[in-house]
Design a protein around this motif. Sequence first.
Motif, short mmCIF file in Angstrom:
data_model
loop_
_atom_site.label_atom_id
_atom_site.label_comp_id
_atom_site.label_asym_id
_atom_site.label_seq_id
_atom_site.Cartn_x
_atom_site.Cartn_y
_atom_site.Cartn_z
N LEU A 67 -1.99 -7.24 5.42
CA LEU A 67 -2.90 -6.33 4.71
C LEU A 67 -2.15 -5.44 3.71
O LEU A 67 -2.74 -4.56 3.10
CB LEU A 67 -3.66 -5.46 5.73
N THR A 98 -7.48 2.84 3.98
CA THR A 98 -8.13 2.38 2.75
C THR A 98 -9.62 2.59 2.72
O THR A 98 -10.24 2.43 1.67
CB THR A 98 -7.92 0.86 2.60
N LEU A 131 -0.92 -6.06 9.91
CA LEU A 131 -0.69 -4.98 8.93
C LEU A 131 0.08 -5.51 7.72
O LEU A 131 -0.24 -5.17 6.58
CB LEU A 131 0.07 -3.82 9.59
N HIS A 134 -5.96 -0.03 9.11
CA HIS A 134 -6.23 -0.38 7.72
C HIS A 134 -7.44 0.41 7.21
O HIS A 134 -7.42 0.94 6.08
CB HIS A 134 -6.49 -1.88 7.61
N SER A 153 0.83 -1.21 0.00
CA SER A 153 0.00 0.00 0.00
C SER A 153 0.86 1.25 0.00
O SER A 153 0.39 2.32 -0.34
CB SER A 153 -0.88 0.01 1.24
N HIS A 184 0.61 -3.46 4.34
CA HIS A 184 1.26 -2.26 4.85
C HIS A 184 2.64 -2.61 5.44
O HIS A 184 2.87 -3.74 5.83
CB HIS A 184 0.40 -1.60 5.92
#
Lengths: 489, 436
Positions: A157, A444, A154, A440, A134, A159
């Motif tokens: 996800l 996002t 994280l 998150h 990200s 990151h």
Amino acid sequence: MAIKPKLSERAAERNMAEIEPAYRPQEATIEADRCLYCFDAPCIHSCPTGIDIPGFIKKIANDNLTGAARTILRANVLGASCARVCPTEVLCEGACVLLDRDETPIKIGRLQRYATDHAYESALPLLHAPAKKSGKRVAIIGGGPAGLSCAAELAQLGHEAVIYERHHKAGGLNTYGIAYYKMKPSVALAEVRLVQSLGVEILTDTEVGKDVPGDEIMNCYDAVFLAIGLGATYSLGIPGEDLPGVVEALAFIEELRMNPLDEVAVGDHVAVIGCGNTAIDAATQAKRLGAKRVTIVYRRGPEDMPAFEYEYELAKSDGVEFLFHTQPVEALGTKSRGLEGLRLVRTEPDLNGRPHNVAGSEFDVPFDMVIKALGQQKLGETIAKIFPGVTIDRRGAIERDFATGITKHGNIYAGGDAANGGSEVVDAVAEGKRAAAAIHVSFTDEAPEKLVQTTRLGAPDGATGAGIDKPVRVVELERAFRAGDKSHG
Amino acid sequence: MADLSVDFAGIRSPNPFWVASGPPANTGYQANRAFEAGWGGVVWKTIGDPIVNTASRYSAMHLGNTRIAGFNNIELISDRAPETNFEEIAEVKRRWPDRVVVASLMTDTRKNWHDYMKRSTDCGSDAVELNFGCPHGMCERGMGSAVGQNPEVIETIVGWVMEVAEIPVIVKLTPNITSVKHAARAAKNAGADAISLINTINSITQVNLDTFAPEPLVDGKSTHGGYCGPAVKPIALNMLHECAADPGFDLPISGIGGISNWRDAAEFLALGSTSLQVCTAIMHYGFRIVEDMKEGLSDYLDARGCASVTDIIGKAVPNVGEWQNLNLNYKRVARIDYDKCIGCNLCYVACEDGAHQCIDLIDPAGYGLGPGRVPEKFIPQVREADCVGCNLCSLVCPVDDCIDMVELRSEKQPMSWKEYQKRLADGDMDPIPAHP
């Protein structure tokens, strides 16, 4: 009397062997097969990390160990340590419906250990970070359970997570502070490596506020998660406390976890002050390392002790003695001769139940080692100075929203002992996980699906599992995330 | 104590429990042990021209913590010489004159059938059982189930046997057939004295996922076997009933198929068995299991006030009939006892996903905390208006007597499908609306 190593390596290893050894395959299958595979199971609700417990147990019964480990680790990256150190009696196993059929609950902790052992022994790559990142960076202050959990979540996800850890090794109390017979340090360190395998960078021997200033962190990262745990043990505040032979419980436990067991010094007659779970850990381990007599000194009665019932039972079965309604007023001895004993005083509760010394009831008892286990100091105040905008509550813990971990500073989140005031490993993992989800969302505007381990399809609210006392349901989390979004503008 | 003795096609047996033809009935030594344990009879392992067996021979289906829910074998008939078997039968009969010994036979030509019949009679067997059932190996050679699957062949061979029969002839039937009634009728038409059923069912219990060959493994290959044990009991009971309820079929039946305890035994008796044969349960636990069978059956009969085991033979037969005669206006619904409910919600998910969506998860506020130990956890509640009374929830419920299937008084008169069709045709009623 002397403080020195008492046992041979073999004897010490035998005494400190795991009290709940690993299941053999057939034992695990038989136990797994007892599980009813409840739908929307109470055990899931009672797990702060919301592991799909009947799901993973069914997989064990079906000889799908890899799948079982995947189910566990996706919900709880520290599933291996939680399997060993969770107070399952008051969490998942305490909620097992078999109790209502007057049967022994499913041994969920041991089954979880069986499945996660398989994952670690086979080095299965069960968790993955996506190749596409990200571009968002999160600083995680503290590499204990909350920090590791948040970082792993994280990373999965997409990151970037960087952990700042002031100790030489990450893992927090899982590495340094768990009773040896519950979990060996190698388990905690394997979990640290699992988190690192997701691309999480861990900067050890690095203390934020000392080695790295807070504003530098704030400048370099998009969000911060505070998981600094607790500070030093409270002192007794009595004369003689600085005598050789008076040690902190966590220092004693750390020493035995970081050194060969036959090199760990222990007294002949040991007093442990306090009666929480850490006090029990210290007392039982002192006994198992060869102390002749171990006495827990507690200013209140057995009904008030913070330790769990089964910890108390364990200590008693190890031969630990208890002096209730008693507290030390002086450590006796000299600098040269060291500690020689404690001057103790009887206490009795006042109308509010607070213990008060009974005048004239002092008595001396010889001890050559005193272990202080009075609980740890809160670090909220320290952290609030490093990170202006973060506030602390009356107890000295970091103020944050329970569901999201967000602090009064909109870009800083907090979890674990520093925020909850001191709780279980699994609570820290859950808080790290929830904060990662909230972070998150802030990045996002999308809630991560993975957070919710729901088994409930027909009911209006899915279960996330957040502990018996504080059930948090998906709707509440979503509501909290939306509120969080607004506060971010 | 109830009288457990039975008369099966003229053969007196002190109790209805016989060791079925199979590995436990292979030798005189085993027959002696069986009789010492209290069995009423032994049906010898099938005698025929010598065969050769394989290693391995057996496999099983385990179900959770239950071992051998079903059992599969690829073993053939006796691999011992016929004369050895007949000599041992003679010796066992001398030693146990009050017990039943049945010679199980399998051969091919008319001459051979005559020969084996005579030798069985000469050695003192109480009866013979013709093995028309084994579904593996022997059927490839035109025997066993190859015979049992063809009523004409059954009739022919039984006819040959009856030409020389001086002792009762029992025909053992295979379940690997479209309708067992035709096989049973063929045996009767040819003059047989009794039938026994079921033999084993064609089966493959599992595939080894490393070798991709089924068990039992024989040098990397396998073959289908015969299935038996507790798992086949429902199939056996149905076939037993088919024959017992067949109008005009009046031969005694020896029931076989998964009988493991006195309750199974009583159920077989109720559906029309006069004697009972047991094999897999003995292979699992040994001959000693007959103690519970005899004692349990006797106590059950005493509790019901039955003086003799014969009082319950066939008792359930009239209560099983065709679907078209069942009462469509009978109503029952599921009711959950919240004092017993443990909150597993298995009833909910079974009904929701596997049946008719008649159970809701509701806020337990009205029931206090409700079952389970988690506050605010929803609890199952049956919507009785929509409940079709299918039983599924009560079957999955892990607590005895927690979900009760309660009969609802219907205001409508009983009406079967058959009657319904007649009334529709007669214009006496409107069609029942389709389920939404």
